[in-house]
Design an enzyme around this catalytic site. Sequence first.
Site, PDB file in Angstrom:
ATOM      1  N   SER A  18      14.241  22.194 -15.746  1.00 23.12           N
ATOM      2  CA  SER A  18      13.243  23.072 -15.916  1.00 23.12           C
ATOM      3  C   SER A  18      13.801  24.680 -16.511  1.00 23.12           C
ATOM      4  CB  SER A  18      12.423  23.174 -14.637  1.00 23.12           C
ATOM      5  OG  SER A  18      11.692  24.449 -14.929  1.00 23.12           O
ATOM      6  N   HIS A  59       0.995  -1.019   0.144  1.00 22.08           N
ATOM      7  CA  HIS A  59       0.012  -0.183   0.147  1.00 22.08           C
ATOM      8  C   HIS A  59       0.884   1.382  -0.113  1.00 22.08           C
ATOM      9  CE1 HIS A  59      -3.255  -2.749   1.437  1.00 22.08           C
ATOM     10  NE2 HIS A  59      -2.327  -3.307   2.146  1.00 22.08           N
TER      11      HIS A  59
END
Length: 459
Positions: A278, A157
């Site tokens: 970026s 999980h």
Amino acid sequence: KSNTMWGGRFAAGPDAIMEAINASIGFDQRMARQDIEGSRAHAAMLAATGIITDSDAEAIREGLLTVLSEIESGTFEFSTALEDIHMNVESRLKDLIGEPAGRLHTARSRNDQVATDFKLWVRDQIDAAIDGIEALMKAFLKQAEEGASWVMPGFTHLQTAQPVTWGHHMMAYVEMLGRDLSRFKDARVRMNESPLGGAALAGTSFPIDRHMTAEALGFDRPTANSLDSTADRDFALEYLSAASICAMHLSRFAEELVIWSSAQFRFVVLSDRFSTGSSIMPQKKNPDAAELIRAKIGRILGATVSLFTVMKGLPLTYSKDMQEDKEQVFDAADSLMLSLAAMEGMVSDLTANIPALEASAGSGFSTATDLADWLVRELNMPFRDAHHVTGTLVALAESKGCDLPDLTLEDMQNVAAGITQGVFDVLGVHNSVNSRQSYGGTAPDQVRARISDWKERLK
Ligand code: ARG
């Protein structure tokens, strides 16, 4: 003007829109080599069986090599009016050698021709995928070998579950890729029958030798039913299915790389070679290759669904619908090969942040199961009771804002009187992973044994 290949019964040529929807040359030129290989085998067989003369076959076979070299050197002029690669090649052959070119299509149809070309193309892609997967497996094996004993958290999980070793995690992907490998190999065995000589659909009245062409093209045997031969695209569906499963595996590791390389995890550093920056945020190093691999499954599974949808409900044998098979497979194959290559590069270049992995491995009460197991082993507690005691200790640690090994012996004994100092041995992450000696478990010895098994198998 009507088509020179089939225009005998036509008074007028096709509408421009008809030509646009009908032509496949824009994409099936990728099968030029396979088409020419198939035609050369067919011509040799026609001569060997006395259906055409040796000198015609020789002229055809030589001329086809010239066509191939024109295509490969980029001087060939593809014509949309000639629809597809099959007719483009034959038409150029006629320009080059004249009348004998017209004998090549004896005892053959574009229906068995396209099935043969496409199978040869898919078979090449299977071979390429096998090589690509093996290379990637070797990259994972190298990581596993280096980090057989590095500890990291294992998750369920995406919540901390139990400590595992880096090597064990890497080897999980080796197992997945090993199954991918066997799926491709398996599909290759099943598909390796030659459709050539199925003719339009019913076979032919000419005394052809299908065993001869099958052998020349590296097939194990000819297909046994001419209707099935020309109607079958199972081989492409099996390729796509295997490719989809493989791409799904790559996508899962890609997702892990995205998570692991984040500032919040810092489990790994991706190499500059497989990252981008970026244009506005100077600090950024983005895992673009991983993200794109994570996404490629969309195209590959999309191609699979697309071809299944094209094929479902098609009556036997050939229908033009089946021309819609190629672009899907081409795109899926390109996507898979690029993903495998990029993933191999990323895995080879991957740097694990060993201290961060180790620190994280010990957090989140990751050795709670070890504590419960200790209570069972040392105090002969039933596992369910041990589970409950451990849960109480986890809650206690949580309320104190510490981890399990930070509790005092007194804290422990207040919950279960029999606990002794020895319990602290199993609360360490290294002891935890070392104890998981069951076959296929995470203990470094186990991982090393699996690594040598796989190295042997990949030799
Ligand atoms: N271009 C066709 C394809 O890709 C080749 C087979 C055409 N056969 C036919 N009878 N029209 O499927």
